[in-house]
Write an enzyme that holds these catalytic residues in place. Structure first.
Site, mmCIF file in Angstrom:
data_model
loop_
_atom_site.group_PDB
_atom_site.id
_atom_site.type_symbol
_atom_site.label_atom_id
_atom_site.label_comp_id
_atom_site.label_asym_id
_atom_site.label_seq_id
_atom_site.Cartn_x
_atom_site.Cartn_y
_atom_site.Cartn_z
ATOM 1 N N ASP A 1 -1.901 -22.845 -7.903
ATOM 2 C CA ASP A 1 -2.393 -23.719 -6.773
ATOM 3 C C ASP A 1 -3.462 -23.165 -5.801
ATOM 4 O OD1 ASP A 1 -1.124 -26.037 -7.523
ATOM 5 O OD2 ASP A 1 0.748 -25.193 -7.101
ATOM 6 N N GLY A 2 -3.324 -21.720 -5.687
ATOM 7 C CA GLY A 2 -4.099 -21.240 -4.433
ATOM 8 C C GLY A 2 -5.363 -21.263 -5.109
ATOM 9 N N THR A 3 -5.540 -20.865 -6.335
ATOM 10 C CA THR A 3 -6.896 -20.759 -6.973
ATOM 11 C C THR A 3 -7.678 -22.169 -6.874
ATOM 12 O OG1 THR A 3 -6.296 -18.787 -8.335
ATOM 13 C CG2 THR A 3 -8.274 -19.965 -8.962
ATOM 14 N N ASN B 1 -7.155 -24.329 -4.871
ATOM 15 C CA ASN B 1 -7.472 -24.701 -3.420
ATOM 16 C C ASN B 1 -8.652 -24.138 -3.181
ATOM 17 O OD1 ASN B 1 -7.443 -23.642 -0.402
ATOM 18 N ND2 ASN B 1 -6.039 -25.371 -0.308
ATOM 19 N N THR C 1 1.978 -19.126 -11.396
ATOM 20 C CA THR C 1 3.075 -19.047 -11.363
ATOM 21 C C THR C 1 3.937 -20.556 -11.403
ATOM 22 O OG1 THR C 1 3.327 -17.132 -10.073
ATOM 23 C CG2 THR C 1 5.576 -18.496 -10.131
ATOM 24 N N ASP D 1 -6.083 -42.898 -3.328
ATOM 25 C CA ASP D 1 -5.799 -43.792 -2.701
ATOM 26 C C ASP D 1 -6.260 -43.651 -1.157
ATOM 27 O OD1 ASP D 1 -3.891 -42.194 -1.959
ATOM 28 O OD2 ASP D 1 -1.917 -43.407 -2.044
ATOM 29 N N GLU E 1 -1.046 -21.110 0.880
ATOM 30 C CA GLU E 1 -1.738 -20.153 2.312
ATOM 31 C C GLU E 1 -0.979 -20.598 3.372
ATOM 32 O OE1 GLU E 1 -3.733 -17.805 2.326
ATOM 33 O OE2 GLU E 1 -3.819 -17.984 0.130
#
EC number: 2.7.1.-
Length: 299
Positions: free
Chosen positions: A67-69, A71, A95, A218, A271
């Site tokens: 998710d960090g990448t 983002n 992860t 949405d 983050e």
């Protein structure tokens, strides 16, 4: 697939030695697909590689990581003001991979790569905090945020998303609620909270469905508050449905304002951001993302 335009894969450095990924990329290149690969080493690399992607004229920038990448890459893409920005492709290698999982991205690397290159590009929303920091998946605050930021890296590497749950159970004795006030469109709440989830996506913390009805196109953010009472029923939704739990509060709004009398920390796609005042707003149609046609996050 040889007729599809070139892509640039921004790969998190932790996945640079992924042999199955190398083989999947080689197979696609053998089919005539042009894939540039860049590996991140430090903060700011994703922005530089997105700038390079524009110079190369690629139509897709693929975020290879967690998710960090995603983002970092998506935040860089929405900064593009002149011309059409490349679409975002997703290659889950982190992860937890919460956003990619809830979006229905295939786990198999070859299938995920093909979708990232050739899938339909859909306009999706992002969110921005205090006119500066963005997130594509979710902002989480409270005890859950402390757990995700404090879980040891070795535990995450060994157990994946379940490591957050295990570490949380180990830290139950330190659990304290945060007091805050939250406002949105036609919404106002004040009290003690264990967990706050404000979602563009649906899950965080390694598979916890904090905002189970959130959609990415949405124009709204979904809010879920776990109030500071009856800890286990509130934290683990498997024990009770939210409709039956008075300690779970839901709402949806294009923006939320949060005020706390003391410093609290939100986790924005991995983050941390600390403060006492937070203005969180949706950015409708901020970028294009290649998603499966049956993506559950699309209305």
């Amino acid at each position: 697939m040889a007729n599809f335009p070139a892509s640039l894969l921004i790969l998190n450095g932790k996945s640079a030695d992924n042999q199955p990924l190398r083989e999947a990329i080689t197979l696609l290149r053998d089919e005539g697909i042009q894939i540039h690969v860049r590996v991140t080493w430090e903060k700011g690399d994703a922005q530089r590689y997105v700038d390079e992607a524009r110079r190369l004229g690629v139509e897709t920038v693929i975020a290879g990581g967690g998710d960090g990448t995603i983002n970092e890459v998506s935040t860089a893409l929405i900064q593009i003001r002149d011309g059409v920005a490349p679409a975002l492709g997703l290659l889950p290698l982190g992860t937890a991979n919460d956003f990619a999982t809830s979006a229905g991205i295939p786990e198999a690397l070859d299938k995920a790569l093909k979708l990232a290159i050739a899938g339909n590009a859909m306009e999706i929303d992002m969110a921005r905090v205090n006119d500066k920091t963005c997130f594509i998946n979710m902002a989480t605050g409270g005890f859950g945020t402390r757990i995700t930021t404090e879980t040891p890296e070795k535990l995450k590497a060994a157990l994946g998303g379940v490591s957050y749950l295990i570490h949380g159970l180990m830290r139950m004795d330190t659990l304290t609620p945060d007091r805050c006030e939250i406002r949105g469109e036609n919404f106002h709440w004040q009290g003690d909270t264990l967990v706050i989830g404000i979602g563009n996506g649906r899950q965080a913390g390694g598979g916890q469905q904090l905002c189970p009805t959130a959609l990415v196109n949405d124009g709204l953010l979904q809010l879920r508050i776990f109030t500071g009472e009856e800890l286990l029923p509130a934290l683990f939704s498997t024990l009770t449905q939210s409709d039956d739990n008075p300690n779970i509060i839901d709402d949806a709004s294009a923006w939320f304002d949060i005020h706390a009398p003391h410093e609290i920390t939100f986790n924005l796609d991995g983050e941390p951001l600390s403060g006492q005042e937070f203005h969180i707003e949706v950015l409708p149609g901020a970028l294009r993302c290649r998603l499966p046609p049956d993506c559950p996050l699309l209305r």
